[in-house]
Motif scaffolding. Structure first.
Motif, PDB file in Angstrom:
ATOM      1  N   LYS A 138     -18.354 -28.267 -86.750  1.00 48.04           N
ATOM      2  CA  LYS A 138     -18.376 -26.810 -86.863  1.00 48.04           C
ATOM      3  C   LYS A 138     -19.696 -26.292 -87.432  1.00 48.04           C
ATOM      4  O   LYS A 138     -20.078 -25.140 -87.175  1.00 48.04           O
ATOM      5  N   ASP A 139     -20.387 -27.130 -88.193  1.00 49.27           N
ATOM      6  CA  ASP A 139     -21.671 -26.726 -88.769  1.00 49.27           C
ATOM      7  C   ASP A 139     -22.791 -26.690 -87.724  1.00 49.27           C
ATOM      8  O   ASP A 139     -23.839 -26.082 -87.965  1.00 49.27           O
ATOM      9  N   CYS A 140     -22.592 -27.352 -86.613  1.00 47.49           N
ATOM     10  CA  CYS A 140     -23.599 -27.376 -85.554  1.00 47.49           C
ATOM     11  C   CYS A 140     -23.618 -26.048 -84.791  1.00 47.49           C
ATOM     12  O   CYS A 140     -22.668 -25.271 -84.840  1.00 47.49           O
ATOM     13  N   ASP A 141     -24.709 -25.825 -84.087  1.00 49.90           N
ATOM     14  CA  ASP A 141     -24.744 -24.791 -83.071  1.00 49.90           C
ATOM     15  C   ASP A 141     -24.558 -25.469 -81.717  1.00 49.90           C
ATOM     16  O   ASP A 141     -24.740 -26.692 -81.589  1.00 49.90           O
ATOM     17  N   TYR A 142     -24.234 -24.669 -80.686  1.00 53.18           N
ATOM     18  CA  TYR A 142     -23.877 -25.241 -79.391  1.00 53.18           C
ATOM     19  C   TYR A 142     -24.673 -24.578 -78.267  1.00 53.18           C
ATOM     20  O   TYR A 142     -24.869 -23.361 -78.259  1.00 53.18           O
ATOM     21  N   LEU A 143     -25.090 -25.401 -77.312  1.00 53.73           N
ATOM     22  CA  LEU A 143     -25.758 -24.909 -76.116  1.00 53.73           C
ATOM     23  C   LEU A 143     -25.051 -25.476 -74.896  1.00 53.73           C
ATOM     24  O   LEU A 143     -24.878 -26.696 -74.785  1.00 53.73           O
ATOM     25  N   ASP A 144     -24.654 -24.591 -74.002  1.00 51.18           N
ATOM     26  CA  ASP A 144     -24.037 -25.006 -72.749  1.00 51.18           C
ATOM     27  C   ASP A 144     -25.077 -24.917 -71.641  1.00 51.18           C
ATOM     28  O   ASP A 144     -25.436 -23.827 -71.203  1.00 51.18           O
ATOM     29  N   SER A 145     -25.556 -26.069 -71.184  1.00 52.14           N
ATOM     30  CA  SER A 145     -26.588 -26.071 -70.147  1.00 52.14           C
ATOM     31  C   SER A 145     -26.059 -25.504 -68.834  1.00 52.14           C
ATOM     32  O   SER A 145     -26.834 -24.974 -68.024  1.00 52.14           O
TER      33      SER A 145
ATOM     34  N   TYR B  90     -29.402 -18.624 -75.507  1.00 53.08           N
ATOM     35  CA  TYR B  90     -28.080 -19.019 -75.031  1.00 53.08           C
ATOM     36  C   TYR B  90     -27.247 -19.770 -76.080  1.00 53.08           C
ATOM     37  O   TYR B  90     -26.113 -20.148 -75.798  1.00 53.08           O
ATOM     38  N   VAL B  91     -27.800 -19.997 -77.256  1.00 54.48           N
ATOM     39  CA  VAL B  91     -27.087 -20.755 -78.283  1.00 54.48           C
ATOM     40  C   VAL B  91     -25.802 -20.030 -78.678  1.00 54.48           C
ATOM     41  O   VAL B  91     -25.802 -18.818 -78.931  1.00 54.48           O
ATOM     42  N   ASN B  92     -24.712 -20.769 -78.698  1.00 57.36           N
ATOM     43  CA  ASN B  92     -23.382 -20.251 -79.049  1.00 57.36           C
ATOM     44  C   ASN B  92     -22.916 -19.142 -78.101  1.00 57.36           C
ATOM     45  O   ASN B  92     -22.113 -18.288 -78.475  1.00 57.36           O
ATOM     46  N   THR B  93     -23.409 -19.188 -76.863  1.00 59.27           N
ATOM     47  CA  THR B  93     -23.009 -18.236 -75.835  1.00 59.27           C
ATOM     48  C   THR B  93     -22.561 -19.012 -74.607  1.00 59.27           C
ATOM     49  O   THR B  93     -23.359 -19.733 -74.006  1.00 59.27           O
ATOM     50  N   PHE B  94     -21.300 -18.886 -74.250  1.00 61.47           N
ATOM     51  CA  PHE B  94     -20.758 -19.600 -73.095  1.00 61.47           C
ATOM     52  C   PHE B  94     -20.318 -18.594 -72.039  1.00 61.47           C
ATOM     53  O   PHE B  94     -19.550 -17.669 -72.315  1.00 61.47           O
ATOM     54  N   GLY B  95     -20.808 -18.787 -70.820  1.00 69.10           N
ATOM     55  CA  GLY B  95     -20.325 -17.988 -69.707  1.00 69.10           C
ATOM     56  C   GLY B  95     -19.097 -18.638 -69.088  1.00 69.10           C
ATOM     57  O   GLY B  95     -18.946 -19.858 -69.127  1.00 69.10           O
ATOM     58  N   TYR B  96     -18.223 -17.835 -68.518  1.00 65.27           N
ATOM     59  CA  TYR B  96     -17.044 -18.377 -67.847  1.00 65.27           C
ATOM     60  C   TYR B  96     -16.810 -17.624 -66.547  1.00 65.27           C
ATOM     61  O   TYR B  96     -17.240 -16.471 -66.386  1.00 65.27           O
ATOM     62  N   ASN B  97     -16.148 -18.286 -65.621  1.00 66.18           N
ATOM     63  CA  ASN B  97     -15.825 -17.670 -64.337  1.00 66.18           C
ATOM     64  C   ASN B  97     -14.741 -16.617 -64.557  1.00 66.18           C
ATOM     65  O   ASN B  97     -13.636 -16.947 -65.003  1.00 66.18           O
TER      66      ASN B  97
ATOM     67  N   TYR C 267     -11.104 -17.293 -63.426  1.00 68.57           N
ATOM     68  CA  TYR C 267     -10.229 -18.272 -64.073  1.00 68.57           C
ATOM     69  C   TYR C 267     -10.123 -18.092 -65.589  1.00 68.57           C
ATOM     70  O   TYR C 267      -9.201 -18.623 -66.211  1.00 68.57           O
ATOM     71  N   GLY C 268     -11.054 -17.390 -66.196  1.00 71.10           N
ATOM     72  CA  GLY C 268     -11.017 -17.222 -67.640  1.00 71.10           C
ATOM     73  C   GLY C 268     -11.561 -18.430 -68.369  1.00 71.10           C
ATOM     74  O   GLY C 268     -12.062 -19.387 -67.766  1.00 71.10           O
ATOM     75  N   VAL C 269     -11.445 -18.420 -69.687  1.00 71.77           N
ATOM     76  CA  VAL C 269     -11.931 -19.514 -70.526  1.00 71.77           C
ATOM     77  C   VAL C 269     -10.968 -20.686 -70.431  1.00 71.77           C
ATOM     78  O   VAL C 269      -9.753 -20.518 -70.583  1.00 71.77           O
ATOM     79  N   GLY C 270     -11.499 -21.864 -70.182  1.00 73.75           N
ATOM     80  CA  GLY C 270     -10.653 -23.053 -70.097  1.00 73.75           C
ATOM     81  C   GLY C 270     -10.373 -23.642 -71.459  1.00 73.75           C
ATOM     82  O   GLY C 270     -11.291 -24.053 -72.169  1.00 73.75           O
ATOM     83  N   GLY C 271      -9.123 -23.671 -71.860  1.00 74.51           N
ATOM     84  CA  GLY C 271      -8.756 -24.265 -73.136  1.00 74.51           C
ATOM     85  C   GLY C 271      -8.933 -23.310 -74.306  1.00 74.51           C
ATOM     86  O   GLY C 271      -9.222 -22.115 -74.150  1.00 74.51           O
ATOM     87  N   GLN C 272      -8.774 -23.864 -75.491  1.00 74.96           N
ATOM     88  CA  GLN C 272      -8.847 -23.073 -76.715  1.00 74.96           C
ATOM     89  C   GLN C 272     -10.272 -22.636 -77.010  1.00 74.96           C
ATOM     90  O   GLN C 272     -11.216 -23.421 -76.875  1.00 74.96           O
ATOM     91  N   ARG C 273     -10.446 -21.394 -77.399  1.00 79.16           N
ATOM     92  CA  ARG C 273     -11.778 -20.895 -77.730  1.00 79.16           C
ATOM     93  C   ARG C 273     -12.306 -21.585 -78.978  1.00 79.16           C
ATOM     94  O   ARG C 273     -11.557 -21.858 -79.915  1.00 79.16           O
ATOM     95  N   ILE C 274     -13.608 -21.816 -78.986  1.00 76.99           N
ATOM     96  CA  ILE C 274     -14.256 -22.543 -80.069  1.00 76.99           C
ATOM     97  C   ILE C 274     -14.860 -21.556 -81.053  1.00 76.99           C
ATOM     98  O   ILE C 274     -15.530 -20.591 -80.663  1.00 76.99           O
ATOM     99  N   GLU C 275     -14.615 -21.825 -82.305  1.00 75.09           N
ATOM    100  CA  GLU C 275     -15.127 -20.968 -83.371  1.00 75.09           C
ATOM    101  C   GLU C 275     -16.640 -20.832 -83.268  1.00 75.09           C
ATOM    102  O   GLU C 275     -17.335 -21.798 -82.996  1.00 75.09           O
ATOM    103  N   LYS C 276     -17.157 -19.651 -83.467  1.00 76.94           N
ATOM    104  CA  LYS C 276     -18.551 -19.231 -83.479  1.00 76.94           C
ATOM    105  C   LYS C 276     -19.144 -19.015 -82.081  1.00 76.94           C
ATOM    106  O   LYS C 276     -20.245 -18.484 -81.951  1.00 76.94           O
TER     107      LYS C 276
END
Length: 245
Positions: free
Chosen positions: A134-141, A198-205, A208-217
């Motif tokens: 949770k302390d990390c940041d996330y990038l979705d390529s 784009y860090v901590n920003t996820f695009g979704y279709n 179909y919406g977001v797949g699975g449980q949303r991730i904090e931050k």
């Protein structure tokens, strides 16, 4: 070559990772392979591999790999039994060898999927490992790539688009995908150095919406397919900024 220069001005390390699983539902399925490379920057600006892991992970007693997953990945129950580590050891190795000494940026292609499974795995073994995630940041390529090229958007398509076929391969095995992901991100950064947006920003279709449980931050935004590279004013981060005003 930008060599992820702006990214490493903010982060001590970038961890590229990938998982292979028994299915699509992080709540009911398990990780059977986890691979990661931790990249850091030396004083002279060159990048080096500070950590590398490729772990087959044993399933709970009585569980077996679905036949379709074995066909896709080549991973068999016999391989897990002979070479696999326990899920506890895999969780500990990933959390305490790759996610410490930060700040750390975690990168995956379709990161929602990989992070959902990893979060479930770490959560089974106490708060310390989960907190490191949770302390990390996330990038979705994948989100980045959707702003750069036409459909389809699989990792193998990005490898071809950036002419990386002579450097990497896509085999549906985690370690090969991780190496490929590193090179794809370097190529995208050379093309336009806006990965930090784009860090901590996820695009979704939106279909179909977001797949699975949303991730904090993480901020989730609908992202439609584009037929060409979007100008800076039309990327997902730019559109989000306009909507927030």
């Amino acid at each position: 070559m930008n060599n992820l220069r702006e990214v490493f001005r903010k982060y001590k390390a970038v961890v590229f990772f990938d998982v292979e699983t028994t299915g699509l539902d992080a709540k009911t399925c398990r990780i059977i392979e986890l691979a990661a490379i931790r990249i850091e920057r030396a004083g002279d600006g060159t990048l080096y591999t500070a950590g590398r892991a490729d772990m087959l992970i044993k399933l709970p007693d009585g569980q077996r790999i679905p036949e379709k997953i074995t066909e896709l990945t080549g991973i068999t129950d016999e391989q897990l039994e002979a070479s696999g580590v326990t899920e506890y050891n895999a969780a500990a190795a990933f959390a305490f060898e790759f996610l410490t000494c930060g700040p750390v940026l975690l990168v995956a292609h379709n990161a929602q999927f990989d992070l959902s499974f990893t979060q479930e795995m770490l959560g089974r073994y106490g708060d310390d490992a989960l907190q490191l995630l949770k302390d990390c940041d996330y990038l979705d390529s994948l989100t980045v790539y959707k702003d750069r090229r036409d459909y389809p958007h699989k990792l193998e398509n990005a490898i071809a688009a950036y002419n990386l076929g002579d450097k990497v391969k896509n085999t549906h095995r985690a370690i090969d995908d991780v190496k490929a992901l590193f090179e794809v991100c370097r190529a995208m950064d050379d093309e336009r150095p806006d990965l930090l947006k784009y860090v901590n920003t996820f695009g979704y279709n939106p279909k179909y919406g977001v797949g699975g449980q949303r991730i904090e931050k993480v901020s989730y935004w609908p992202q439609r397919f584009n037929k060409y590279m979007q100008p800076p004013s039309c990327t997902l981060p730019a559109l989000m900024k306009k909507r927030r005003k």
